[in-house]
Design a protein around this motif. Structure first.
Motif, PDB file in Angstrom:
ATOM      1  N   LYS A 186       0.026  -6.246   2.285  1.00  0.00           N
ATOM      2  CA  LYS A 186      -0.827  -6.808   3.341  1.00  0.00           C
ATOM      3  C   LYS A 186      -1.528  -8.080   2.856  1.00  0.00           C
ATOM      4  O   LYS A 186      -1.565  -9.095   3.561  1.00  0.00           O
ATOM      5  CB  LYS A 186      -1.860  -5.772   3.770  1.00  0.00           C
ATOM      6  N   ASP A 187      -2.076  -8.017   1.627  1.00  0.00           N
ATOM      7  CA  ASP A 187      -2.782  -9.176   1.091  1.00  0.00           C
ATOM      8  C   ASP A 187      -1.827 -10.326   0.802  1.00  0.00           C
ATOM      9  O   ASP A 187      -2.185 -11.504   0.966  1.00  0.00           O
ATOM     10  CB  ASP A 187      -3.536  -8.788  -0.186  1.00  0.00           C
ATOM     11  N   ALA A 188      -0.606 -10.007   0.374  1.00  0.00           N
ATOM     12  CA  ALA A 188       0.387 -11.056   0.114  1.00  0.00           C
ATOM     13  C   ALA A 188       0.752 -11.773   1.416  1.00  0.00           C
ATOM     14  O   ALA A 188       0.885 -13.007   1.448  1.00  0.00           O
ATOM     15  CB  ALA A 188       1.627 -10.454  -0.534  1.00  0.00           C
ATOM     16  N   ALA A 189       0.912 -10.992   2.494  1.00  0.00           N
ATOM     17  CA  ALA A 189       1.221 -11.604   3.796  1.00  0.00           C
ATOM     18  C   ALA A 189       0.061 -12.470   4.273  1.00  0.00           C
ATOM     19  O   ALA A 189       0.262 -13.573   4.810  1.00  0.00           O
ATOM     20  CB  ALA A 189       1.525 -10.509   4.816  1.00  0.00           C
ATOM     21  N   ALA A 190      -1.166 -11.980   4.059  1.00  0.00           N
ATOM     22  CA  ALA A 190      -2.342 -12.754   4.468  1.00  0.00           C
ATOM     23  C   ALA A 190      -2.451 -14.041   3.659  1.00  0.00           C
ATOM     24  O   ALA A 190      -2.788 -15.102   4.191  1.00  0.00           O
ATOM     25  CB  ALA A 190      -3.599 -11.907   4.291  1.00  0.00           C
ATOM     26  N   ALA A 216      -5.484  -6.255  -6.035  1.00  0.00           N
ATOM     27  CA  ALA A 216      -4.509  -5.245  -5.623  1.00  0.00           C
ATOM     28  C   ALA A 216      -3.364  -5.152  -6.624  1.00  0.00           C
ATOM     29  O   ALA A 216      -2.879  -4.063  -6.947  1.00  0.00           O
ATOM     30  CB  ALA A 216      -3.974  -5.561  -4.230  1.00  0.00           C
ATOM     31  N   HIS A 217      -2.921  -6.300  -7.144  1.00  0.00           N
ATOM     32  CA  HIS A 217      -1.859  -6.301  -8.151  1.00  0.00           C
ATOM     33  C   HIS A 217      -2.310  -5.563  -9.417  1.00  0.00           C
ATOM     34  O   HIS A 217      -1.548  -4.784 -10.006  1.00  0.00           O
ATOM     35  CB  HIS A 217      -1.464  -7.738  -8.501  1.00  0.00           C
ATOM     36  N   GLN A 218      -3.543  -5.798  -9.841  1.00  0.00           N
ATOM     37  CA  GLN A 218      -4.072  -5.118 -11.027  1.00  0.00           C
ATOM     38  C   GLN A 218      -4.160  -3.610 -10.801  1.00  0.00           C
ATOM     39  O   GLN A 218      -3.828  -2.821 -11.685  1.00  0.00           O
ATOM     40  CB  GLN A 218      -5.457  -5.688 -11.382  1.00  0.00           C
TER      41      GLN A 218
END
Length: 341
Positions: free
Chosen positions: A87-91, A158-160
């Motif tokens: 979701k954050d990557a898309a944002a 989020a990746h971490q």
């Protein structure tokens, strides 16, 4: 007439020496055999060792159950975290498109081309640190850049989190495998010892001597949640014991898995392990009611009380869910107490 008396005496002495050596060797072998033979353990010694192994097995099973539950939770967390990452990557990708639009607007309004280059550099934080650049932004554009920064920070976090969760999953998977191997070894030792006992002596251990028939034969009331839990337990009679399992019947149950599933069927959520179930409200064993959870052997084993001084239990590997008297040897001598969800 013997013309070689010396040779005859010598031969006789050699024969005597050989005979003595043979006798001595036989004696040594006999002594060695006696010294090497181990005395057979008594029935009471075998039963004492079996009790230790059973207690160890119950403890290992509950640790295995907890590790399995932790692993399932970790997988669930990882799924949630990966959803957040996506979701954050898309944002963030969408925000990059907005930065490009801001760059286009600034350029069209006559700002220096270097400002547009900053906008497309991919570092929003750098943009907001340029005081000269800020004069070219509208309030809306400034807020957009702030949102880009927030989104990219969320993505990095989020990746971490995903990396940490994946590491936890790998560690728990390894731990589960190790505990499974230790448990299998203990079960094999226990089964070998059991075979050295007579059927009557085996019944003095955990499980055995109860009835495994009557599945689906419960005819009592089901008005309360406790009665519904008891009905569920009756319906599992004869199902196989499988450590780490919570049903259905074909997949088997371990002791705490059976109790948890029985109460879950009545709409009541209780802890997965016997140690967790022991933290439920305690009740006196002199005032037991059907549905109460009976704790045994230092809370390492549980069964569900069904009335008439009987319980339904998933005893141990190699056995099936059975209804057994609370007065039978192992249960009577290992009862710790009772709890009521």
């Amino acid at each position: 007439m013997d013309t070689h008396p010396v040779a005859k005496v010598s031969y006789a002495r050699r024969c005597a020496t050989v005979a003595a050596a043979v006798v001595a060797a036989v004696g040594l072998l006999t002594m060695a055999g006696s010294a090497g033979a181990q005395p057979q353990p008594t029935v009471s010694q075998v039963q004492a060792k079996l009790k230790k192994l059973t207690d160890k097995e119950n403890w290992l099973i509950q640790r295995y159950d907890q590790a399995k539950q932790d692993l399932a939770s970790a997988h669930q967390r990882l799924s949630v975290v990966n959803t957040e990452v996506n979701k954050d990557a898309a944002a963030a990708k969408s925000m990059q498109d907005e930065i490009a639009q801001i760059a286009s607007n600034v350029y069209e309004n006559g700002a220096m081309s270097s400002v547009a280059a900053l906008l497309t550099s991919g570092n929003p934080q750098t943009l907001l640190s340029q005081s000269a650049f800020l004069t070219h932004l509208s309030t809306d554009q400034y807020q957009q850049l702030q949102q880009v920064i927030t989104t990219e920070k969320q993505l990095a976090g989020a990746h971490q989190m995903a990396k940490r969760t994946e590491k936890a999953v790998a560690s728990l998977t390894k731990q589960l495998g190790s505990q499974h191997a230790a448990l299998e070894k203990t079960i094999a030792q226990q089964q070998a010892l059991l075979q050295s006992l007579t059927p009557q002596q085996q019944q003095q251990q955990l499980g055995g001597g109860g009835t495994t028939t009557g599945q689906g034969g419960y005819t009592g009331p089901t008005n309360t949640q406790a009665e519904q839990a008891v009905a569920f337990a009756y319906n599992q009679l004869g199902c196989p014991y499988v450590f780490g399992a919570t049903g259905p019947c074909g997949s088997g149950f371990d002791c705490s898995g059976l109790v948890m599933s029985a109460w879950a069927s009545a709409g009541v959520s209780i802890p997965r392990t016997s140690y967790g179930q022991a933290t439920l409200p305690a009740v006196s064993t002199s005032a037991l009611q059907p549905g109460d959870i009976l704790e045994f052997a230092g809370d390492s084993h549980v069964g569900i009380y069904v009335g008439n001084n009987e319980l339904i239990d998933a005893p141990q590997p190699g056995m099936n869910v059975e209804k057994v008297s609370l007065s039978s040897s192992w249960y009577a001598s290992n009862l710790d107490g009772a709890v009521r969800p």
